[in-house]
Design an enzyme around this catalytic site. Structure first.
Site, PDB file in Angstrom:
ATOM      1  CG  ASP A  32      -1.703   1.284   1.329  1.00  0.00           C
ATOM      2  OD1 ASP A  32      -2.677   1.422   0.573  1.00  0.00           O
ATOM      3  OD2 ASP A  32      -1.343   2.159   2.150  1.00  0.00           O
ATOM      4  CE1 TYR A  37       0.241   7.719   2.733  1.00  0.00           C
ATOM      5  CE2 TYR A  37       0.910   5.552   1.974  1.00  0.00           C
ATOM      6  CZ  TYR A  37       0.017   6.366   2.632  1.00  0.00           C
ATOM      7  OH  TYR A  37      -1.104   5.814   3.196  1.00  0.00           O
ATOM      8  CE  LYS A  66      -4.104   4.727   0.852  1.00  0.00           C
ATOM      9  NZ  LYS A  66      -2.747   4.201   0.741  1.00  0.00           N
TER      10      LYS A  66
END
Length: 132
Positions: A32, A37, A66
């Site tokens: 993930d 990030y 994401k």
């Protein structure tokens, strides 16, 4: 979709490449990450190292990333940017990161991305992640 996965938040590209590599080596099959990030390139490098060393194939690894809600007007390009950074041909699960303001925004751009994906025969799953 694997039940257990490696979360990569707070890891920079260098650290996450090693984390992904060793996680895949010991049996993890879900990774993930997120654009926010700032480590999608490292995730891609770790995956590539594990593939090259024969621990996994791309098809055995479930990759979640994401995209930022602020990218909603440019979602198609944002998705392609993640594909490039991850150095993969597809993403298994794509989430909208923290869509708290989604109710105040038009969802029409996401419909456009979905239609473009369908027209290009790409397998994008766009899921609205609910704030917990």
């Amino acid at each position: 979709m694997p039940i257990l996965g490696l979360g990569t938040w707070t890891q920079d590209n260098e650290k996450v490449a090693n984390s992904v590599y060793y996680a895949l080596k010991v049996g993890y099959r879900l990774i993930d990450t997120a654009q926010y990030y700032g480590n999608e390139e490292g995730v891609g490098r770790g995956l590539k190292m594990a593939i090259n060393d024969g621990f996994v194939t791309r098809e055995e690894v479930f990759i979640t990333t994401k995209i930022m809600l602020s990218s909603y007007n440019n979602a198609y390009n944002s998705i392609n940017e993640s594909l490039k950074k991850l150095d993969v041909n597809y993403i298994d699960l794509l989430l909208i990161h923290q869509p708290v303001l989604m109710m105040k925004m038009s969802i029409k751009p996401w419909n456009k991305v979905y239609m473009m994906a369908k027209l290009n025969q790409l397998e994008y799953q766009i899921i609205i992640q609910k704030k917990q």
